[in-house]
Scaffold this motif. Structure first.
Motif, PDB file in Angstrom:
ATOM      1  N   GLN A 155      -5.782  -9.220   5.507  1.00  0.00           N
ATOM      2  CA  GLN A 155      -6.769  -8.671   4.562  1.00  0.00           C
ATOM      3  C   GLN A 155      -7.847  -9.715   4.286  1.00  0.00           C
TER       4      GLN A 155
ATOM      5  N   LYS B 264       3.816   0.704  -3.223  1.00  0.00           N
ATOM      6  CA  LYS B 264       3.169   0.302  -4.480  1.00  0.00           C
ATOM      7  C   LYS B 264       3.957  -0.776  -5.221  1.00  0.00           C
TER       8      LYS B 264
ATOM      9  N   HIS C   1       0.821  -1.217   0.000  1.00  0.00           N
ATOM     10  CA  HIS C   1       0.000   0.000   0.000  1.00  0.00           C
ATOM     11  C   HIS C   1       0.855   1.267   0.000  1.00  0.00           C
ATOM     12  N   ILE C   2       2.015   1.202   0.610  1.00  0.00           N
ATOM     13  CA  ILE C   2       2.843   2.401   0.720  1.00  0.00           C
ATOM     14  C   ILE C   2       3.783   2.540  -0.472  1.00  0.00           C
TER      15      ILE C   2
ATOM     16  N   GLY D 281      -6.291   4.197   6.914  1.00  0.00           N
ATOM     17  CA  GLY D 281      -5.754   4.366   8.262  1.00  0.00           C
ATOM     18  C   GLY D 281      -4.239   4.284   8.304  1.00  0.00           C
ATOM     19  N   VAL D 282      -3.593   4.589   7.200  1.00  0.00           N
ATOM     20  CA  VAL D 282      -2.133   4.513   7.124  1.00  0.00           C
ATOM     21  C   VAL D 282      -1.560   5.929   7.050  1.00  0.00           C
ATOM     22  N   ILE D 283      -0.511   6.163   7.817  1.00  0.00           N
ATOM     23  CA  ILE D 283       0.164   7.470   7.776  1.00  0.00           C
ATOM     24  C   ILE D 283       0.884   7.597   6.442  1.00  0.00           C
TER      25      ILE D 283
ATOM     26  N   GLY E  34       3.909   5.277   6.462  1.00  0.00           N
ATOM     27  CA  GLY E  34       3.658   3.879   6.110  1.00  0.00           C
ATOM     28  C   GLY E  34       3.174   3.073   7.292  1.00  0.00           C
ATOM     29  N   THR E  35       3.242   3.664   8.476  1.00  0.00           N
ATOM     30  CA  THR E  35       2.778   2.977   9.678  1.00  0.00           C
ATOM     31  C   THR E  35       1.256   3.061   9.757  1.00  0.00           C
ATOM     32  N   LYS E  36       0.668   2.024  10.295  1.00  0.00           N
ATOM     33  CA  LYS E  36      -0.762   2.059  10.571  1.00  0.00           C
ATOM     34  C   LYS E  36      -0.992   3.077  11.687  1.00  0.00           C
TER      35      LYS E  36
ATOM     36  N   GLU F 197      -4.120  -4.053  -2.154  1.00  0.00           N
ATOM     37  CA  GLU F 197      -2.941  -3.465  -1.518  1.00  0.00           C
ATOM     38  C   GLU F 197      -2.911  -3.881  -0.059  1.00  0.00           C
ATOM     39  N   LEU F 198      -1.736  -4.311   0.398  1.00  0.00           N
ATOM     40  CA  LEU F 198      -1.586  -4.702   1.794  1.00  0.00           C
ATOM     41  C   LEU F 198      -0.888  -3.594   2.570  1.00  0.00           C
ATOM     42  N   VAL F 199      -1.363  -3.390   3.784  1.00  0.00           N
ATOM     43  CA  VAL F 199      -0.789  -2.357   4.644  1.00  0.00           C
ATOM     44  C   VAL F 199       0.302  -2.983   5.500  1.00  0.00           C
TER      45      VAL F 199
END
Lengths: 362, 89
Positions: A290, A239, A236-237, B62-64, A326-328, A308-310
């Motif tokens: 997910q 890509k 997710h961050i 919910g991601v920075i 990129g942190t939750k 996309e995975l966080v």
């Protein structure tokens, strides 16, 4: 020489299922469903390496009869594993056979089949004795046809077909590279059933009306491909595509279908049950779990999605330097000056949030 | 958000309204126990009672996605820059 009887040709055509297409929507997690197009590759794609095994070959000869086409089938434990046609001189060769014991069946329309047992060794060519086929004394019917992908009209190669007669006997053949198949010398005046059960396609059981002796029934079949689900998995961050990730797709019956992403982050589920809702599950130690609901995919169609995975843990920064991008973001429930509670979760899935920390009234 | 209690937070909002002559259309939150401040690693390293000025943009998942650390007291990032970052995400 025995001339092929020219008789009435029975033609059956399995009607294709009408495709229903619905377009995708804006949310990238929602799958887009589309009909199969002729440009799509027919073969399933997989990252699974093909194991390298040593194989052997066999070759032999059937006594030439002008105007007669000989079919050579290789069977193991009653199942056809390979088939070829002999050339105009009656010679044949089959390669890439796993070592073992096989039955070689040589047959032609209007001729008695001959079977020989052969032992195949790795890196070796087994030579079979020359055989002569004997003409049948009475005319019998035959079945021929082609097997195609209903959507693309491409031939289905090496698909397995079975023919069941009234006495319970089962004959088995494979299609060739043009999708053609042939059952020679089938029982006359019997109700027959053609069973087609090939990977990735809807199973078909077609009743074949009794065929008079000496005639040829042509049965062309178009198979509807079972639903497929394909997509791209990325971070997710960053890509960046995520390779080697296991994805599980659980159908309504609780069956778990698995796929692993390739180096490009692409994944593919093939041969899924039609008309069922699925749950896509991705559970990886370095990413947030997910779970996505996937709407039923009609037969013959492919649903496409991007997931996309966080990422979970990022490097810890010194005190007061905040959290890594990129942190939750940690959830919170805090009051405003009037005591009304606000939670970060209230905005999830809807809006971006600008969160400002300040010194306040110090 | 700050470590102000409810009363101080209300006063800060009223003061801002008088100063700018308009309502404030975003919530001003009180984290008197400083748990959220700590969770966001925003505790002032020189005064644990306070939050260090930090601005985050958090996306729909919910991601920075962006952050800005104020280096000096009174040095705040202009709103236009935050909006610019929002538009780029």
């Amino acid at each position: 020489m025995r001339n092929e009887p020219i008789g009435k040709v029975f033609a059956l055509m399995l009607l294709g299922v009408m495709l229903i297409v619905w377009s995708g929507c804006g949310d990238s997690d929602e799958p887009l469903v589309k009909a199969e197009t002729p440009s799509e590759p027919e073969e399933l794609t997989s990252d699974t390496p093909i194991p390298v095994t040593l194989t052997g070959s066999l070759k032999g000869e059937v006594e030439k009869i002008v105007g007669v086409q000989f079919n050579i089938r290789l069977l193991q434990d009653g199942t056809v594993v390979s088939s070829v046609e002999a050339d105009a001189d009656g010679n044949y060769r089959i390669d890439n056979i796993a070592p073992g014991v096989y039955t070689v069946q040589m047959t032609a329309r209007g001729y008695e089949a001959v079977e020989q047992t052969v032992q195949i060794h790795a890196d070796d060519v087994a030579l079979l004795d020359r055989v002569a086929l004997k003409a049948l004394e009475i005319p019998v019917p035959h079945i021929q046809g082609r097997l195609l992908n209903q959507a693309t009209k491409q031939p289905l190669d090496r698909a397995r077909l079975q023919l069941l007669d009234e006495t319970g006997n089962v004959r088995e053949v494979l299609t060739n590279e043009t999708g053609a198949f042939e059952f020679e010398n089938v029982p006359a005046e019997q109700q027959l059933t053609l069973i087609i059960d090939t990977d990735g396609f809807e199973r078909q059981e077609l009743p074949i009306p009794p065929i008079p002796a000496g005639e040829i029934a042509t049965v062309d079949v178009e198979l509807v491909r079972l639903p497929r689900f394909r997509g791209l998995l990325s971070d997710h961050i960053t890509k960046q595509p995520l390779a080697g990730f296991l994805l599980q797709l659980i159908d309504e019956a609780g069956n778990v279908h698995e796929a692993t992403t390739r180096g490009t982050g692409l994944f593919a589920f093939e041969g899924l049950p039609a008309g069922q809702r699925f749950t896509l599950l991705i559970n990886h130690e370095k990413y947030e779990k997910q779970e996505l609901l996937i709407d039923p995919i009609p037969a013959g169609e492919v649903a496409i999605t991007e997931v996309e995975l966080v990422p979970l843990d990022r490097d810890q920064l010194p005190v007061g330097e905040g959290l890594e991008v990129g942190t939750k973001a940690p959830d919170f429930r805090l009051p405003d000056g009037d005591g009304k509670i606000h939670a970060l979760a209230d905005y999830a899935g809807q809006n971006k949030v600008v969160l400002v920390f300040d010194r306040g009234n110090w | 958000m700050s470590s102000d209690d409810l009363a101080d937070t209300r006063r800060a909002v009223d003061r801002a309204k008088r100063r700018f002559g308009a309502d404030i259309r975003f919530p001003v939150l009180s984290d008197a126990e400083r748990l959220t401040i700590a969770a966001y690693n925003a505790t002032d390293p020189f005064n644990a009672q306070l939050a260090r000025p930090i601005t985050y943009i958090i996306d729909e998942r919910g991601v920075i996605r962006w952050k800005f650390l104020d280096i000096r007291v009174g040095d705040r990032i202009p709103s236009a820059e935050i909006i610019n970052e929002l538009e780029q995400l």
